[in-house]
Design a protein around this motif. Structure first.
Motif, short mmCIF file in Angstrom:
data_model
loop_
_atom_site.label_atom_id
_atom_site.label_comp_id
_atom_site.label_asym_id
_atom_site.label_seq_id
_atom_site.Cartn_x
_atom_site.Cartn_y
_atom_site.Cartn_z
N ARG A 19 0.83 -1.21 0.00
CA ARG A 19 0.00 0.00 0.00
C ARG A 19 0.86 1.26 0.00
O ARG A 19 0.59 2.21 -0.73
N VAL A 20 1.91 1.26 0.83
CA VAL A 20 2.79 2.42 0.90
C VAL A 20 3.52 2.61 -0.43
O VAL A 20 3.61 3.72 -0.95
N VAL A 21 4.03 1.52 -1.00
CA VAL A 21 4.73 1.60 -2.29
C VAL A 21 3.78 2.11 -3.37
O VAL A 21 4.15 2.97 -4.18
N ALA A 22 2.55 1.62 -3.37
CA ALA A 22 1.57 2.05 -4.37
C ALA A 22 1.22 3.52 -4.21
O ALA A 22 1.18 4.27 -5.19
N SER A 23 1.01 3.96 -2.97
CA SER A 23 0.54 5.33 -2.77
C SER A 23 1.66 6.38 -2.73
O SER A 23 1.49 7.49 -3.22
N GLU A 24 2.81 6.03 -2.14
CA GLU A 24 3.86 7.02 -1.95
C GLU A 24 5.00 6.94 -2.97
O GLU A 24 5.76 7.89 -3.11
N TYR A 25 5.10 5.82 -3.67
CA TYR A 25 6.22 5.64 -4.60
C TYR A 25 5.75 5.29 -6.01
O TYR A 25 6.53 4.77 -6.81
N ASP A 26 4.48 5.54 -6.30
CA ASP A 26 3.94 5.32 -7.64
C ASP A 26 4.23 3.90 -8.14
O ASP A 26 4.67 3.70 -9.26
N ASP A 27 4.00 2.92 -7.29
CA ASP A 27 4.17 1.50 -7.61
C ASP A 27 5.61 1.09 -7.93
O ASP A 27 5.84 0.03 -8.51
N GLU A 28 6.57 1.90 -7.58
CA GLU A 28 7.98 1.55 -7.80
C GLU A 28 8.66 1.39 -6.44
O GLU A 28 8.65 2.32 -5.63
N LEU A 29 9.28 0.25 -6.21
CA LEU A 29 10.00 0.03 -4.97
C LEU A 29 11.16 1.01 -4.89
O LEU A 29 11.90 1.17 -5.86
N PRO A 30 11.34 1.71 -3.77
CA PRO A 30 12.44 2.66 -3.67
C PRO A 30 13.80 1.95 -3.80
O PRO A 30 13.91 0.76 -3.55
N ARG A 31 14.80 2.71 -4.18
CA ARG A 31 16.14 2.15 -4.41
C ARG A 31 17.12 2.42 -3.27
O ARG A 31 18.17 1.80 -3.20
N GLY A 32 16.80 3.34 -2.38
CA GLY A 32 17.72 3.71 -1.31
C GLY A 32 17.49 2.91 -0.03
O GLY A 32 16.36 2.55 0.29
N TYR A 33 18.57 2.68 0.70
CA TYR A 33 18.51 1.91 1.95
C TYR A 33 17.55 2.54 2.95
O TYR A 33 16.70 1.86 3.52
N SER A 34 17.68 3.83 3.20
CA SER A 34 16.84 4.47 4.22
C SER A 34 15.37 4.47 3.80
O SER A 34 14.48 4.32 4.64
N GLU A 35 15.10 4.63 2.50
CA GLU A 35 13.71 4.57 2.03
C GLU A 35 13.16 3.16 2.18
O GLU A 35 12.00 2.97 2.58
N LEU A 36 13.97 2.16 1.86
CA LEU A 36 13.52 0.77 1.98
C LEU A 36 13.24 0.40 3.44
O LEU A 36 12.21 -0.19 3.75
N THR A 37 14.15 0.77 4.34
CA THR A 37 13.95 0.40 5.75
C THR A 37 12.82 1.19 6.40
O THR A 37 12.34 0.80 7.46
N ALA A 38 12.38 2.26 5.77
CA ALA A 38 11.24 3.02 6.29
C ALA A 38 9.91 2.34 5.92
O ALA A 38 8.87 2.67 6.49
N LEU A 39 9.95 1.41 4.98
CA LEU A 39 8.72 0.70 4.58
C LEU A 39 8.29 -0.27 5.67
O LEU A 39 9.14 -0.86 6.35
N PRO A 40 7.00 -0.49 5.84
CA PRO A 40 6.52 -1.43 6.84
C PRO A 40 7.06 -2.84 6.59
O PRO A 40 7.01 -3.35 5.47
N GLY A 41 7.65 -3.43 7.62
CA GLY A 41 8.12 -4.80 7.55
C GLY A 41 9.47 -4.98 6.88
O GLY A 41 9.93 -6.10 6.72
N VAL A 42 10.14 -3.90 6.50
CA VAL A 42 11.43 -4.01 5.82
C VAL A 42 12.52 -3.56 6.79
O VAL A 42 12.54 -2.42 7.23
N GLY A 43 13.41 -4.49 7.11
CA GLY A 43 14.53 -4.19 8.00
C GLY A 43 15.84 -4.22 7.24
O GLY A 43 15.88 -4.21 6.01
N ASP A 44 16.93 -4.29 7.99
CA ASP A 44 18.27 -4.26 7.42
C ASP A 44 18.48 -5.37 6.40
O ASP A 44 18.94 -5.12 5.28
#
Length: 186
Positions: A45-70
């Motif tokens: 949902r976050v990727v769809a709404s905040e990133y226009d259906d594209e998974l972010p490429r940066g570490y800090s953006e990825l770890t800010a997503l729900p359920g995504v850790g190091d």
């Protein structure tokens, strides 16, 4: 399923095991798969709404997503995007701990020392780093296993492995990791 389907699906489509309401929210089955499915849906949902259906490429953006850790962020960056980043899963930690620290990895999240060690021994090139991550992960899963290892690694650091680690860290510009390694008793 695609990001849009995950983002708009009901929880029941992903969590087929029993969900139990508890004081802090949903508590899920023994292995946590329903909870992971719900976090995956929340992430979609976050990727769809905040990133226009594209998974972010940066570490800090990825770890800010729900359920995504190091580990997940590092794995996505290395395996999906071909970036030079150490992936530190249980298998890699086990191999590196046995080879360079002369001890068993204790489990749990990667310690700062384990993360620094993984960064130190990671090859310089992005393609080689991705191959290294995959190879060491497989080595830990298939050969240097937790219960019946087929590797012949003595759990006792030799002076040559210590020197190799320190020089590897120093050459790669990780002098703080070399200091952390030498100041941490095996």
């Amino acid at each position: 399923p695609g990001e849009q389907r995950c983002a708009h699906a009901g929880a029941g489509e992903f969590a087929h095991e029993r969900l139990v309401e508890c004081g802090t929210g949903l508590c899920c089955g023994r292995l946590g798969y329903p909870r992971r499915a719900l976090r995956l849906q929340e992430c979609a949902r976050v990727v769809a709404s905040e990133y226009d259906d594209e998974l972010p490429r940066g570490y800090s953006e990825l770890t800010a997503l729900p359920g995504v850790g190091d580990y997940t962020a590092s794995a996505v960056m290395s395996f999906a995007y071909g970036e030079r980043i150490a992936v530190v899963d249980t298998n890699i930690r086990r191999v590196l701990s046995r080879v360079f620290l002369g001890e068993e990895s204790l489990g749990g999240s990667a310690s700062p020392l384990e993360r620094a060690l993984a960064d130190c021994v990671l090859p310089a090139g992005a393609r080689d780093a991705t191959t290294w991550n995959q190879a060491v992960m497989e080595l830990g899963a298939l050969v240097c296993t937790a219960k019946q290892p087929q590797c012949r690694i003595s759990i006792s650091p030799s002076s040559s492995s210590e020197a190799m680690h320190r020089s590897s860290c120093a050459r790669s510009g990780h002098s703080s990791a070399a200091r952390a390694y030498t100041s941490t008793p095996p």
